[in-house]
Design a protein around this motif. Sequence first.
Motif, mmCIF file in Angstrom:
data_model
loop_
_atom_site.group_PDB
_atom_site.id
_atom_site.type_symbol
_atom_site.label_atom_id
_atom_site.label_comp_id
_atom_site.label_asym_id
_atom_site.label_seq_id
_atom_site.Cartn_x
_atom_site.Cartn_y
_atom_site.Cartn_z
ATOM 1 N N GLY A 116 0.817 -1.211 0.000
ATOM 2 C CA GLY A 116 0.000 0.000 0.000
ATOM 3 C C GLY A 116 0.846 1.254 0.000
ATOM 4 N N SER A 117 0.192 2.384 0.237
ATOM 5 C CA SER A 117 0.885 3.671 0.346
ATOM 6 C C SER A 117 -0.064 4.664 1.005
ATOM 7 C CB SER A 117 1.327 4.178 -1.037
ATOM 8 O OG SER A 117 0.244 4.775 -1.725
ATOM 9 N N VAL A 161 -3.032 14.990 11.255
ATOM 10 C CA VAL A 161 -2.946 13.662 10.660
ATOM 11 C C VAL A 161 -1.617 13.524 9.916
ATOM 12 C CG1 VAL A 161 -4.101 11.972 9.189
ATOM 13 C CG2 VAL A 161 -5.448 13.729 10.349
ATOM 14 N N VAL A 162 -0.898 12.450 10.212
ATOM 15 C CA VAL A 162 0.385 12.166 9.568
ATOM 16 C C VAL A 162 0.308 10.786 8.918
ATOM 17 C CG1 VAL A 162 2.859 11.811 9.884
ATOM 18 C CG2 VAL A 162 1.654 13.526 11.266
ATOM 19 N N ALA A 163 0.550 10.736 7.619
ATOM 20 C CA ALA A 163 0.623 9.455 6.914
ATOM 21 C C ALA A 163 1.995 9.342 6.274
ATOM 22 C CB ALA A 163 -0.464 9.357 5.837
ATOM 23 N N ILE A 164 2.584 8.156 6.366
ATOM 24 C CA ILE A 164 3.902 7.941 5.771
ATOM 25 C C ILE A 164 3.848 6.754 4.818
ATOM 26 C CG2 ILE A 164 5.055 8.857 7.810
ATOM 27 C CD1 ILE A 164 5.813 5.957 8.551
ATOM 28 N N ASP A 165 4.711 6.796 3.809
ATOM 29 C CA ASP A 165 4.956 5.615 2.992
ATOM 30 C C ASP A 165 6.036 4.793 3.684
ATOM 31 O OD1 ASP A 165 3.136 6.084 0.955
ATOM 32 O OD2 ASP A 165 4.579 7.123 -0.329
ATOM 33 N N LEU A 166 5.767 3.518 3.908
ATOM 34 C CA LEU A 166 6.761 2.647 4.536
ATOM 35 C C LEU A 166 7.977 2.469 3.625
ATOM 36 C CD1 LEU A 166 4.483 -0.113 6.124
ATOM 37 C CD2 LEU A 166 5.339 2.012 7.143
ATOM 38 N N PRO A 167 9.102 2.044 4.159
ATOM 39 C CA PRO A 167 10.321 1.904 3.355
ATOM 40 C C PRO A 167 10.106 1.075 2.090
ATOM 41 C CG PRO A 167 10.856 1.674 5.669
ATOM 42 C CD PRO A 167 9.352 1.759 5.588
ATOM 43 N N GLY A 168 10.492 1.674 0.960
ATOM 44 C CA GLY A 168 10.370 1.001 -0.328
ATOM 45 C C GLY A 168 8.990 1.060 -0.927
ATOM 46 N N HIS A 169 8.016 1.611 -0.222
ATOM 47 C CA HIS A 169 6.644 1.688 -0.703
ATOM 48 C C HIS A 169 6.317 3.105 -1.172
ATOM 49 C CE1 HIS A 169 6.473 -2.079 1.480
ATOM 50 N NE2 HIS A 169 5.245 -2.299 1.063
ATOM 51 N N GLY A 170 5.440 3.191 -2.170
ATOM 52 C CA GLY A 170 5.023 4.498 -2.637
ATOM 53 C C GLY A 170 6.202 5.347 -3.048
ATOM 54 N N LEU A 171 6.361 6.481 -2.367
ATOM 55 C CA LEU A 171 7.429 7.426 -2.706
ATOM 56 C C LEU A 171 8.569 7.460 -1.690
ATOM 57 C CD1 LEU A 171 7.392 9.229 -5.275
ATOM 58 C CD2 LEU A 171 5.168 8.305 -4.642
ATOM 59 N N THR A 172 8.547 6.540 -0.726
ATOM 60 C CA THR A 172 9.680 6.468 0.202
ATOM 61 C C THR A 172 10.793 5.649 -0.446
ATOM 62 O OG1 THR A 172 8.423 6.744 2.244
ATOM 63 C CG2 THR A 172 10.489 5.543 2.416
ATOM 64 N N LYS A 173 11.953 6.279 -0.606
ATOM 65 C CA LYS A 173 13.077 5.630 -1.269
ATOM 66 C C LYS A 173 13.837 4.762 -0.282
ATOM 67 C CE LYS A 173 17.153 6.590 -4.114
ATOM 68 N NZ LYS A 173 18.013 7.651 -4.703
ATOM 69 N N LEU A 174 13.937 3.499 -0.602
ATOM 70 C CA LEU A 174 14.601 2.528 0.266
ATOM 71 C C LEU A 174 16.092 2.826 0.338
ATOM 72 C CD1 LEU A 174 13.597 -0.080 1.754
ATOM 73 C CD2 LEU A 174 14.482 -1.356 -0.197
ATOM 74 N N GLY A 175 16.611 2.953 1.561
ATOM 75 C CA GLY A 175 18.031 3.229 1.740
ATOM 76 C C GLY A 175 18.854 1.999 2.035
ATOM 77 N N SER A 176 18.181 0.902 2.348
ATOM 78 C CA SER A 176 18.869 -0.362 2.616
ATOM 79 C C SER A 176 17.931 -1.500 2.255
ATOM 80 C CB SER A 176 19.258 -0.466 4.090
ATOM 81 O OG SER A 176 19.717 -1.786 4.393
ATOM 82 N N HIS A 236 8.452 0.462 -6.035
ATOM 83 C CA HIS A 236 7.387 0.019 -5.128
ATOM 84 C C HIS A 236 7.285 -1.500 -5.117
ATOM 85 C CE1 HIS A 236 3.555 0.088 -2.959
ATOM 86 N NE2 HIS A 236 3.122 -0.794 -3.836
ATOM 87 N N LEU A 237 7.338 -2.107 -6.288
ATOM 88 C CA LEU A 237 7.282 -3.566 -6.361
ATOM 89 C C LEU A 237 8.466 -4.183 -5.622
ATOM 90 C CD1 LEU A 237 6.118 -6.219 -7.437
ATOM 91 C CD2 LEU A 237 7.392 -5.828 -9.557
ATOM 92 N N ASP A 238 9.643 -3.609 -5.820
ATOM 93 C CA ASP A 238 10.845 -4.117 -5.148
ATOM 94 C C ASP A 238 10.692 -4.013 -3.633
ATOM 95 O OD1 ASP A 238 13.455 -5.198 -5.190
ATOM 96 O OD2 ASP A 238 14.331 -3.216 -4.922
ATOM 97 N N GLY A 239 10.217 -2.869 -3.156
ATOM 98 C CA GLY A 239 10.040 -2.678 -1.726
ATOM 99 C C GLY A 239 9.019 -3.634 -1.131
ATOM 100 N N THR A 240 7.942 -3.890 -1.879
ATOM 101 C CA THR A 240 6.918 -4.823 -1.413
ATOM 102 C C THR A 240 7.477 -6.233 -1.301
ATOM 103 O OG1 THR A 240 5.127 -3.505 -2.385
ATOM 104 C CG2 THR A 240 4.667 -5.824 -1.954
ATOM 105 N N LEU A 241 8.220 -6.669 -2.316
ATOM 106 C CA LEU A 241 8.778 -8.017 -2.307
ATOM 107 C C LEU A 241 9.811 -8.188 -1.197
ATOM 108 C CD1 LEU A 241 9.181 -8.550 -6.147
ATOM 109 C CD2 LEU A 241 7.541 -9.694 -4.648
ATOM 110 N N LEU A 242 10.613 -7.147 -0.952
ATOM 111 C CA LEU A 242 11.595 -7.229 0.127
ATOM 112 C C LEU A 242 10.902 -7.344 1.484
ATOM 113 C CD1 LEU A 242 14.197 -4.601 -1.103
ATOM 114 C CD2 LEU A 242 14.615 -7.049 -0.781
#
Length: 284
Positions: free
Chosen positions: A45-46, A63-78, A201-207
């Motif tokens: 999701g996102s 209200v605060v909503a975040i994209d989890l690591p690797g999801h949506g627009l949050t760029k995965l750093g690890s 996003h797909l990569d982050g979801t699979l990880l």
Amino acid sequence: MGAAETLTAWPHAEHSRFVEVRPHRWHIQEMGQGDTVLLLHGASGSTHSWRDVMTNLARDHHVVAIDLPGHGLTKLGSRHRSSLPLMAQDVQSLIDHEGWQPRAILAHSAGAALGLRLLQGSNSKIPLIAVNPALTPFKGLAGVLFPIAARVVSLSPMMAKLIKRRMSGPGQVISLMETTGSQISPEGLNLYAKLFRSDAHLDGTLLMMAQWKLDGLVADLPVINVPCTFLVGENDKAVPPSSVRQSTEKMPKAEVIGFPGYGHLLHEEAPALVADQLRAVLRR
């Protein structure tokens, strides 16, 4: 799907911002004033899934909503921090960096497990309101094969591209949404289609799927004193309502409220209902 596209074509883009808190570059959306409510989406999701809930809650909350690591627009750093304990550490680092003091956490599906880990050991008066929480591992052979398959695909760019091509078609998105037991709007379907066309996003979801393990959380349920209200769509085909009730029976401060006719994406089908349930919890 990149940041520039989101800022012009994503729900509540005017409320989006990006912040670097190691190891990730986070996408955050904020609106409203008052007590802070933190929104956590589930796997794949996102922030978009909260779009109508956010508008409703922002009438009387920050209200605060975040994209989890690797999801949506949050760029995965690890690529090695998508497990439950490490993701909880990273989200807590973001919370500390931003100085947020949530009055409640509202989570969906796998986001509920994350919410429990964030609240466990903190002020137990902060409630978790969770929509169709995914708190138990897959059963039987699927519990062994699914994480292995996700791990293999996450390491193979060719396999990831094949899955992306299959998932991003309009017909496939509709079929995938049908497996949730929910009926969402054409706008919602289009937003999921955009997500599924994103390599990142797909990569982050699979990880996340490959590294996500819930055995430790399941073992801890009897000693988690977080006050929990679980909102369950009785037509959920992704997380069986019976499994949510079984988890609730193990927890000292958890309750289930069932809603017939709704599925796994209850918060998208009935955003006002979910927002009002959160308000009811905070009035106690």
